[in-house]
Design a protein around this motif. Sequence first.
Motif, PDB file in Angstrom:
ATOM      1  N   THR A 114      -6.174  18.338   2.503  1.00 36.90           N
ATOM      2  CA  THR A 114      -5.604  18.761   3.691  1.00 36.90           C
ATOM      3  C   THR A 114      -4.749  17.884   4.446  1.00 36.90           C
ATOM      4  O   THR A 114      -5.372  16.639   4.693  1.00 36.90           O
ATOM      5  CB  THR A 114      -6.707  19.510   4.648  1.00 36.90           C
ATOM      6  N   GLY A 129       0.700  -1.085  -0.054  1.00 29.88           N
ATOM      7  CA  GLY A 129      -0.048  -0.020  -0.035  1.00 29.88           C
ATOM      8  C   GLY A 129       0.940   1.087  -0.199  1.00 29.88           C
ATOM      9  O   GLY A 129       1.767   1.401   0.859  1.00 29.88           O
ATOM     10  N   ARG A 131      -5.798   8.665  12.404  1.00 26.35           N
ATOM     11  CA  ARG A 131      -6.093   8.163  10.728  1.00 26.35           C
ATOM     12  C   ARG A 131      -5.809   9.510  10.144  1.00 26.35           C
ATOM     13  O   ARG A 131      -5.334   9.400   9.017  1.00 26.35           O
ATOM     14  CB  ARG A 131      -7.493   8.054  10.454  1.00 26.35           C
ATOM     15  N   GLY A 172     -13.893   7.986  -0.387  1.00 26.61           N
ATOM     16  CA  GLY A 172     -12.778   8.037   0.813  1.00 26.61           C
ATOM     17  C   GLY A 172     -13.616   7.277   2.060  1.00 26.61           C
ATOM     18  O   GLY A 172     -14.753   7.413   2.431  1.00 26.61           O
ATOM     19  N   ARG A 179     -11.261   6.675  -5.843  1.00 23.89           N
ATOM     20  CA  ARG A 179     -12.387   5.735  -5.267  1.00 23.89           C
ATOM     21  C   ARG A 179     -12.809   6.883  -4.171  1.00 23.89           C
ATOM     22  O   ARG A 179     -12.155   7.745  -3.485  1.00 23.89           O
ATOM     23  CB  ARG A 179     -11.793   4.630  -4.536  1.00 23.89           C
ATOM     24  N   ALA A 230      -1.979  -7.369  -3.816  1.00 25.40           N
ATOM     25  CA  ALA A 230      -1.564  -8.517  -3.039  1.00 25.40           C
ATOM     26  C   ALA A 230      -2.649  -9.313  -2.733  1.00 25.40           C
ATOM     27  O   ALA A 230      -3.948  -8.848  -2.138  1.00 25.40           O
ATOM     28  CB  ALA A 230      -1.116  -8.015  -1.582  1.00 25.40           C
ATOM     29  N   ARG A 260      -3.622   4.165   8.955  1.00 28.49           N
ATOM     30  CA  ARG A 260      -5.081   4.133   9.594  1.00 28.49           C
ATOM     31  C   ARG A 260      -5.569   2.992  10.267  1.00 28.49           C
ATOM     32  O   ARG A 260      -6.403   2.950  10.906  1.00 28.49           O
ATOM     33  CB  ARG A 260      -6.016   4.851   8.683  1.00 28.49           C
ATOM     34  N   CYS A 272      -3.634  17.157   8.100  1.00 33.49           N
ATOM     35  CA  CYS A 272      -3.737  17.229   9.503  1.00 33.49           C
ATOM     36  C   CYS A 272      -3.057  16.462  10.209  1.00 33.49           C
ATOM     37  O   CYS A 272      -2.365  15.537   9.682  1.00 33.49           O
ATOM     38  CB  CYS A 272      -5.442  16.637   9.804  1.00 33.49           C
ATOM     39  N   GLU A 309       1.212  -1.649  -4.968  1.00 30.69           N
ATOM     40  CA  GLU A 309       0.116  -0.611  -5.001  1.00 30.69           C
ATOM     41  C   GLU A 309      -0.610  -0.968  -5.885  1.00 30.69           C
ATOM     42  O   GLU A 309      -0.523  -1.089  -7.057  1.00 30.69           O
ATOM     43  CB  GLU A 309       0.547   0.766  -5.010  1.00 30.69           C
ATOM     44  N   ARG A 310      -2.222  -0.952  -5.562  1.00 29.43           N
ATOM     45  CA  ARG A 310      -3.065  -1.262  -6.569  1.00 29.43           C
ATOM     46  C   ARG A 310      -3.260  -0.299  -7.626  1.00 29.43           C
ATOM     47  O   ARG A 310      -3.838  -0.532  -8.736  1.00 29.43           O
ATOM     48  CB  ARG A 310      -4.398  -2.104  -6.153  1.00 29.43           C
ATOM     49  N   MET A 345      -3.329  12.384   7.949  1.00 27.78           N
ATOM     50  CA  MET A 345      -2.370  11.922   7.225  1.00 27.78           C
ATOM     51  C   MET A 345      -1.029  12.279   7.780  1.00 27.78           C
ATOM     52  O   MET A 345       0.160  11.592   7.790  1.00 27.78           O
ATOM     53  CB  MET A 345      -2.342  12.575   5.887  1.00 27.78           C
ATOM     54  N   MET A 388      -5.711   7.823  -0.096  1.00 21.34           N
ATOM     55  CA  MET A 388      -6.841   8.733   0.169  1.00 21.34           C
ATOM     56  C   MET A 388      -6.201  10.228  -0.094  1.00 21.34           C
ATOM     57  O   MET A 388      -7.235  11.016  -0.611  1.00 21.34           O
ATOM     58  CB  MET A 388      -7.162   8.807   1.798  1.00 21.34           C
ATOM     59  N   SER A 398      -0.266   7.539   2.333  1.00 16.53           N
ATOM     60  CA  SER A 398       0.505   8.428   3.072  1.00 16.53           C
ATOM     61  C   SER A 398       1.513   7.595   3.794  1.00 16.53           C
ATOM     62  O   SER A 398       2.950   7.839   4.187  1.00 16.53           O
ATOM     63  CB  SER A 398       0.005   9.500   3.814  1.00 16.53           C
ATOM     64  N   ALA A 399       1.047   6.598   4.527  1.00 15.63           N
ATOM     65  CA  ALA A 399       1.795   5.706   5.536  1.00 15.63           C
ATOM     66  C   ALA A 399       2.857   4.837   4.620  1.00 15.63           C
ATOM     67  O   ALA A 399       3.775   4.811   4.925  1.00 15.63           O
ATOM     68  CB  ALA A 399       0.930   4.851   6.234  1.00 15.63           C
TER      69      ALA A 399
HETATM   70  C1  LIG Z   1     -13.322  11.818   3.124  1.00 17.56           C
HETATM   71  C2  LIG Z   1     -12.179  11.916   4.150  1.00 17.56           C
HETATM   72  C3  LIG Z   1     -11.580  13.152   4.401  1.00 17.56           C
HETATM   73  C4  LIG Z   1     -10.488  12.950   5.284  1.00 17.56           C
HETATM   74  N1  LIG Z   1     -10.098  14.259   5.764  1.00 17.56           N
HETATM   75  C5  LIG Z   1      -8.852  14.220   6.141  1.00 17.56           C
HETATM   76  C6  LIG Z   1      -8.011  15.689   6.125  1.00 17.56           C
HETATM   77  O1  LIG Z   1      -8.678  16.813   6.095  1.00 17.56           O
HETATM   78  N2  LIG Z   1      -6.561  15.539   6.579  1.00 17.56           N
HETATM   79  C7  LIG Z   1      -5.969  14.463   7.027  1.00 17.56           C
HETATM   80  O2  LIG Z   1      -4.916  14.499   7.261  1.00 17.56           O
HETATM   81  N3  LIG Z   1      -6.717  13.448   6.818  1.00 17.56           N
HETATM   82  C8  LIG Z   1      -7.895  13.283   6.347  1.00 17.56           C
HETATM   83  N4  LIG Z   1      -8.605  11.979   6.281  1.00 17.56           N
HETATM   84  C9  LIG Z   1      -7.875  10.659   6.649  1.00 17.56           C
HETATM   85  C10 LIG Z   1      -6.788  10.288   5.877  1.00 17.56           C
HETATM   86  O3  LIG Z   1      -6.954  10.823   4.590  1.00 17.56           O
HETATM   87  C11 LIG Z   1      -6.599   8.711   5.828  1.00 17.56           C
HETATM   88  O4  LIG Z   1      -7.053   8.210   6.903  1.00 17.56           O
HETATM   89  C12 LIG Z   1      -5.046   8.469   5.261  1.00 17.56           C
HETATM   90  O5  LIG Z   1      -4.752   8.903   4.079  1.00 17.56           O
HETATM   91  C13 LIG Z   1      -4.824   7.048   5.469  1.00 17.56           C
HETATM   92  O6  LIG Z   1      -3.569   6.567   4.678  1.00 17.56           O
HETATM   93  P1  LIG Z   1      -2.981   5.356   4.799  1.00 17.56           P
HETATM   94  O7  LIG Z   1      -1.826   5.508   4.077  1.00 17.56           O
HETATM   95  O8  LIG Z   1      -3.049   4.713   6.082  1.00 17.56           O
HETATM   96  O9  LIG Z   1      -4.159   4.350   3.971  1.00 17.56           O
HETATM   97  P2  LIG Z   1      -4.712   4.824   2.531  1.00 17.56           P
HETATM   98  O10 LIG Z   1      -4.491   6.253   2.062  1.00 17.56           O
HETATM   99  O11 LIG Z   1      -5.792   4.237   2.653  1.00 17.56           O
HETATM  100  O12 LIG Z   1      -3.632   3.965   1.514  1.00 17.56           O
HETATM  101  C14 LIG Z   1      -3.649   2.366   1.613  1.00 17.56           C
HETATM  102  C15 LIG Z   1      -3.025   2.309   0.185  1.00 17.56           C
HETATM  103  O13 LIG Z   1      -3.023   0.744  -0.157  1.00 17.56           O
HETATM  104  C16 LIG Z   1      -3.400   0.465  -1.132  1.00 17.56           C
HETATM  105  N5  LIG Z   1      -3.913  -1.010  -0.918  1.00 17.56           N
HETATM  106  C17 LIG Z   1      -4.839  -1.499  -0.202  1.00 17.56           C
HETATM  107  N6  LIG Z   1      -4.943  -2.927  -0.419  1.00 17.56           N
HETATM  108  C18 LIG Z   1      -4.163  -3.203  -1.297  1.00 17.56           C
HETATM  109  C19 LIG Z   1      -3.804  -4.527  -1.881  1.00 17.56           C
HETATM  110  N7  LIG Z   1      -4.192  -5.617  -1.552  1.00 17.56           N
HETATM  111  N8  LIG Z   1      -2.847  -4.527  -2.764  1.00 17.56           N
HETATM  112  C20 LIG Z   1      -2.295  -3.302  -3.246  1.00 17.56           C
HETATM  113  N9  LIG Z   1      -2.460  -1.992  -2.847  1.00 17.56           N
HETATM  114  C21 LIG Z   1      -3.350  -2.170  -1.640  1.00 17.56           C
HETATM  115  C22 LIG Z   1      -4.500   1.567  -1.567  1.00 17.56           C
HETATM  116  O14 LIG Z   1      -4.688   1.419  -3.092  1.00 17.56           O
HETATM  117  C23 LIG Z   1      -4.140   2.732  -0.996  1.00 17.56           C
HETATM  118  O15 LIG Z   1      -3.201   3.376  -2.086  1.00 17.56           O
HETATM  119  C24 LIG Z   1      -9.628  11.799   5.572  1.00 17.56           C
HETATM  120  C25 LIG Z   1     -10.125  10.775   4.943  1.00 17.56           C
HETATM  121  C26 LIG Z   1     -11.438  10.719   4.217  1.00 17.56           C
HETATM  122  C27 LIG Z   1     -12.129   9.281   3.880  1.00 17.56           C
END
Ligand SMILES: Cc1cc2nc3c(=O)[nH]c(=O)nc-3n(C[C@H](O)[C@H](O)[C@H](O)COP(=O)(O)OP(=O)(O)OC[C@H]3O[C@@H](n4cnc5c(N)ncnc54)[C@H](O)[C@@H]3O)c2cc1C
Length: 404
Positions: free
Chosen positions: A50, A9, A381, A291, A289, A122, A368, A52, A34-35, A383, A42, A12-13
């Motif tokens: 933004t 994945g 959760r 959110g 996709r 994956a 997250r 945060c 990454e898919r 970023m 997100m 941001s993480a």
């Molecule tokens: C509507 C909404 C508003 C938000 N507002 C804010 C905000 O204003 N500020 C802020 O900081 N945060 C905000 N958040 C929260 C934040 O955006 C997310 O929690 C954060 O981006 C999560 O990051 P992540 O890397 O953990 O997961 P994700 O960003 O979900 O990344 C996971 C990645 O893994 C990939 N993946 C998953 N499964 C597989 C697989 N089997 N094989 C290959 N790839 C895979 C996905 O495609 C994705 O790219 C918001 C969230 C939402 C939904």
Amino acid sequence: MRCEVLVLGAGSAGLAAAVHAAKAAPGAEVLLVERHGYAGGMGTASLVHTFCGLYLPGDGPAVIANPGFATVVAERMIRATGAGPVKMGKVWVLPQHPAEFVRIADELLKESGVKLLYHTEALRAERDGEGWKLELAGRGGIFTVHARAVVDASGDAVFAAISGVAMATTVTDAGSLQRPAYIFGLRGVAEDAEMGLKLAGRLVDGMRRGVLPNGALGLHFRASARAGEFFGTIDLSGAEEGSAYDPLDPRCVSLLESTGREIACAALDFLKAEAEGWAEAYIAQWPVRAGVRESRRWIGRQVITGEEILAGVRHADEIALATWPLEFRETNRGPKLRYPEGDQPAGIPAGCLVPAAAELERVWVAGRCISCDHAAQASIRVMGTCFATGQAAGERAGESVSAE
Ligand SMILES: Cc1cc2nc3c(=O)[nH]c(=O)nc-3n(C[C@H](O)[C@H](O)[C@H](O)COP(=O)(O)OP(=O)(O)OC[C@H]3O[C@@H](n4cnc5c(N)ncnc54)[C@H](O)[C@@H]3O)c2cc1C
């Protein structure tokens, strides 16, 4: 195919994890799976615009809470957009542009030498000596990668599910999950167009008259850092009448996508006809996709709770600070924020990044889906915090392979 560290994945993480795994293990092969066709998760594919959780809370100036990856991304984003940190109520945020985030991610990945497997999903994982064997699906079919260490940054604790280890994850009760939302980009809105409370009142009026679907309640628009560009955000329930919201059910997420677009189109038609300055507006961008704020998460050696975040509890082995308030979005009445006592950030203990299940050796977790309760997830959760847990998980995975 073989690698030292596989990061699942590129949100941001995962982005932070891959870059820091490569730094911690110079010369080692770090593979980012990454898919989608770009990184940011997100923050790019779902148009969340933004950052945060980047800055320390309190009355002082905007100071990065978890220096390192967050500092680099913030500096490059500010250079790209020309927009610096903004105080929103009691907290600082940084406006970010998803298109710039994609470009910055590309730069960082290239500079760090991380190998990329985009358009790859994956499917399965099993133990392979001291490491892991993963089955991945690309356009050409299914293939295998052997990795000595894995970071699960999938957002949905996918690695736990595909490795078949029982009781490794937990999910909040369907009725209490943070609600999803649909974000889209639009252009052609006049500079002096109706916005804010006046626009909100107009949307409510449209719903009362039955010319707008009720799902448009809470639809709001925010200017991007670019001239003439706005993002619209629609809060969604995710469930059809009588059924619960389940972000892991493809039927349910399909409904999110179609409902989001339907409401966006209806609202735009309505505003073009009735609101001042909206006649020339058009939808310029759909997200890859919808959110999803909350889904499945890991059960780790430690579980950070919302109470600990509110009390600003610190830990000797903490790997990052959680600086964002608990932001609950379980209902259609908008966000409910709960701030820590005395604006003191809490520490995220290292055990939140390590699965509790003994058979999941050489696996770290970031983003997250780290180990936390529902209330703490409402803070961790964001970023800024995902960058920090990603950095820490990547460093640990990288150190584990370079130490041998
Ligand atoms: C509507 C909404 C508003 C938000 N507002 C804010 C905000 O204003 N500020 C802020 O900081 N945060 C905000 N958040 C929260 C934040 O955006 C997310 O929690 C954060 O981006 C999560 O990051 P992540 O890397 O953990 O997961 P994700 O960003 O979900 O990344 C996971 C990645 O893994 C990939 N993946 C998953 N499964 C597989 C697989 N089997 N094989 C290959 N790839 C895979 C996905 O495609 C994705 O790219 C918001 C969230 C939402 C939904």
